[in-house]
Design a protein around this motif. Structure first.
Motif, PDB file in Angstrom:
ATOM      1  N   THR A 529       0.641  -1.059  -0.442  1.00 31.60           N
ATOM      2  CA  THR A 529       0.203  -0.084  -0.286  1.00 31.60           C
ATOM      3  C   THR A 529       0.921   1.469  -0.166  1.00 31.60           C
ATOM      4  O   THR A 529       1.515   1.469   0.391  1.00 31.60           O
ATOM      5  CB  THR A 529      -0.875  -0.350   1.317  1.00 31.60           C
ATOM      6  OG1 THR A 529      -1.681  -0.842   0.890  1.00 31.60           O
ATOM      7  CG2 THR A 529      -1.616   1.631   1.108  1.00 31.60           C
ATOM      8  N   VAL A 535       2.225   8.495  -5.513  1.00 29.05           N
ATOM      9  CA  VAL A 535       1.386   7.638  -7.496  1.00 29.05           C
ATOM     10  C   VAL A 535       2.927   6.990  -7.531  1.00 29.05           C
ATOM     11  O   VAL A 535       4.015   7.278  -7.350  1.00 29.05           O
ATOM     12  CB  VAL A 535       1.146   8.450  -7.923  1.00 29.05           C
ATOM     13  CG1 VAL A 535      -0.209   9.134  -7.424  1.00 29.05           C
ATOM     14  CG2 VAL A 535       1.635   9.571  -8.490  1.00 29.05           C
ATOM     15  N   ASN A 561      -4.126   2.373  -5.411  1.00 28.00           N
ATOM     16  CA  ASN A 561      -3.130   3.211  -3.743  1.00 28.00           C
ATOM     17  C   ASN A 561      -2.567   1.746  -3.665  1.00 28.00           C
ATOM     18  O   ASN A 561      -1.807   1.807  -2.641  1.00 28.00           O
ATOM     19  CB  ASN A 561      -3.729   3.823  -2.932  1.00 28.00           C
ATOM     20  CG  ASN A 561      -4.111   2.796  -1.704  1.00 28.00           C
ATOM     21  OD1 ASN A 561      -5.003   2.187  -2.189  1.00 28.00           O
ATOM     22  ND2 ASN A 561      -3.960   3.540  -1.170  1.00 28.00           N
ATOM     23  N   THR A 562      -2.255   0.656  -4.651  1.00 29.56           N
ATOM     24  CA  THR A 562      -1.676  -0.068  -4.042  1.00 29.56           C
ATOM     25  C   THR A 562      -0.391  -1.326  -5.170  1.00 29.56           C
ATOM     26  O   THR A 562      -0.410  -1.551  -6.517  1.00 29.56           O
ATOM     27  CB  THR A 562      -2.520  -1.509  -3.871  1.00 29.56           C
ATOM     28  OG1 THR A 562      -3.872  -1.100  -3.071  1.00 29.56           O
ATOM     29  CG2 THR A 562      -1.863  -3.329  -3.469  1.00 29.56           C
TER      30      THR A 562
END
Length: 606
Positions: A529, A535, A561-562
């Protein structure tokens, strides 16, 4: 070196050994200025002497009375002893030597002569003196055959000059598997007198079957224990597993070898009563117990060093005994990977009752892809022992991590291990106290991340060898990601190294194969994460690597967001010949390159 043989039932051999070395460096004195000679109830040491010729000064001798007598074995009790004679005050430039005479009453008439060593051999001479009415046969391995010379009707001489040294190479086979060897078999011309001769694998099997004919007799105590162990089992396979587990974990490995006890197992009743025995004793008791539930089995003579047993050299030479279990038709072959189909004997499941970590259905990695002699009442037959499929040795690792803006990574990891992957981990974990098992996990983590703190660690199915081993642990590591202005550089491959590097011998062509541990199928699945406000700016390219001996695939993707890293790694074989080594090295280089790749995270503009 010379040997002689006399009559059948009282046949004896007398062997004179003589060696001489030139000491070139001071460190050579540790290995070559000493001789250790064994003797036992059937091997008498009748003469021992050593001597030295210094570069300056007179020659001097060291007699047998100056030798130290000791036992070097790990057995609880053995009649084998050693006399160790040290040659003192040896200087570089000296020539040292020794000679001794052994008188034996052999159980089987053959000798193995490893004439190639880790240092060059300038001259090797073997003289065979046979009694009238005896003949011989020779088998050569790993070296061109040398033709003998006959000095008289009953004397034969072999001589070799300038035998090259076996040079050490990383990950090479056992020395005994690659050294030049001459096997000599002796036999009387009269076929009726050949009870100790072994001209074929069938002969060797008959000899061992006769030697062990009375060993597997069940006692009332054994029958009672079999009933107890199998009472809760619902299938025949469950009963077999219960008996195998009993032999592995309730009968200690202890060797008592006196005289022919080095070859002949103790009776099953004695092994059960004492609850200890060596490999052939444990095989004997398990075979006896299996018979009580209607399952037959056979002794298998093997060597734990792959390549030592050679198909072209029929011999009982080896250092280990396991079982070939004849599987009844009612037993399914699911998860029983060490099976070989035979046209007469049916399905044979090879199993080592000595190894406590490898359950029924598997075979220790060092015995795979080697040879074993199955001894039946009809004679012996050499079997190529199976090599496990990669899918039989699994390692699956999954993890969920969180990355902080300061580069700290933390998360939970779960591992599932099966087959040899589980056996090797169990061996590590059970070798330490329960309170120290977290240190085993820490040792693994230290190879992948630095400055970490292990938070929790749990092991599942540690004592249930028929089930997959599970490991669950969590940790946090500071400075895992590197800061560079508004960027964070992070390695998606958080744990585990697959791309070990093979040594490259500069200015030297590889001589021997590279030996790997075992086939394996491994996978990693990591989710990271991203820290708030970051980004992905750049991702590593997918990697696809293949060669004859393995395959590798990895990729990194972004989902919201992983950061998601997945890879699979497969090793298909255990021996890479020198001519295939460069392709295998290239395969490993691609894996190493992928494991070092990083993703670049950028702090998003507000």
């Amino acid at each position: 070196m010379s040997a002689s043989l006399r009559s059948r039932t009282k046949a004896k051999s007398k062997t004179l050994y003589r060696r001489a070395y030139k000491i070139l460096r001071p460190e050579a004195r540790e290995d070559y200025a000493e001789v250790a000679v064994h003797f036992d109830l059937e091997t008498k040491l009748s003469y021992l002497k050593a001597w030295a010729i210094p570069p300056t000064g007179p020659e001097y001798e060291v007699s047998e009375k100056e030798a130290i007598e000791t036992a070097l074995q790990e057995e609880l009790y053995s009649d084998k002893r050693y006399k160790i004679l040290r040659i003192p005050a040896v200087k570089p430039g000296s020539i040292v030597g020794y000679e001794y005479v052994q008188k034996k009453r052999p159980y089987i008439f053959e000798d193995h002569l490893w004439f190639q060593e880790e240092i060059p051999v300038r001259h090797y001479r073997f003289t065979l003196n046979l009694a009238p009415g005896w003949e011989f046969a020779t088998y050569w391995s790993n070296y061109a055959e040398s033709k003998p010379q006959s000095n008289s009707p009953n004397q034969v001489v072999w001589e070799m000059e300038n035998v090259p040294a076996i040079e050490h190479e990383e990950d090479m086979p056992s020395w005994l598997a690659i050294a030049g060897r001459m096997t000599v078999k002796y036999f009387p011309r009269d076929p009726g007198l050949r009870d100790k001769s072994s001209g074929s694998w069938r002969d060797v099997g008959l000899w061992y079957s006769q030697l062990t004919a009375d060993s597997r007799q069940a006692t009332p105590e054994i029958q009672k224990k079999v009933a107890e162990l199998s009472s809760g089992a619902t299938t025949l396979l469950d009963k077999m597993q219960a008996l195998a587990s009993f032999l592995q974990h309730d009968v200690r490995y202890v060797a008592i070898e006196i005289g022919i006890g080095g070859d002949q197992p103790h009776p099953a009743g004695a092994v059960f009563r004492n609850r200890y025995g060596d490999c052939k004793d444990k095989a004997t008791l398990l075979s006896t117990m299996l018979h009580e539930i209607g399952v037959e089995s056979y002794y298998v003579l093997v060597d734990h060093r792959r390549g030592v047993v050679i198909p072209d050299v029929p011999s009982p030479y080896g250092d280990h005994v396991i079982l070939a279990i004849r599987l009844p038709e009612s037993v399914p072959g699911t998860n029983l990977y060490a099976i070989v189909e035979h046209p007469k004997l049916g399905r044979l499941l090879f199993f080592d009752a000595t190894n406590p970590y490898v359950p029924l259905g598997y075979l220790s990695y060092n015995l795979q892809d080697s040879y074993g002699l199955v001894a039946t009442p009809d004679g012996g037959e050499l079997f190529h022992l199976p090599l496990m499929a990669p899918s039989a040795n699994l390692l699956s690792r999954s993890a969920k991590f969180s990355l902080s803006p300061t580069g700290v990574i933390s998360g939970d990891v779960e591992e599932v291990r099966w087959g040899e992957e589980a056996a090797s981990s169990r061996r590590q974990l059970l070798a330490v106290q329960p309170s120290d098992r977290a240190k085993v996990v820490e040792g693994f983590l230290s190879n992948s991340v630095g400055n970490f703190a292990l938070k929790t660690a749990m092991v599942g199915n540690l004592d249930q060898y028929n089930l997959a081993l599970t490991l669950k642990y969590s940790f946090a590591a500071e400075n895992y990601a590197r800061s560079a202005g508004n960027l964070l550089i992070v390695r998606p491959r958080v744990l585990g190294q697959k791309g070990f590097m093979l040594p490259i011998e500069k200015d030297k062509k590889r001589v021997y194969p590279v030996v790997l541990s075992e086939p394996s199928l491994q996978s990693d699945d990591f989710e990271i994460t991203l820290p708030p406000g970051y980004v992905v700016d750049e991702l590593p390219q997918p990697t696809e690597a293949k060669c004859e001996y393995g395959s590798y695939h990895s990729q990194v993707e972004v989902n919201g967001n992983t950061l998601h890293y997945k890879r699979t790694y497969e090793i298909k074989n255990v021996t890479v010949p020198p001519q295939k080594l460069e392709a295998f090295r290239d395969f490993l280089r691609q894996i190493n390159s992928d494991e070092r790749q990083s993703a670049v995270l950028r702090k998003a503009n507000n």
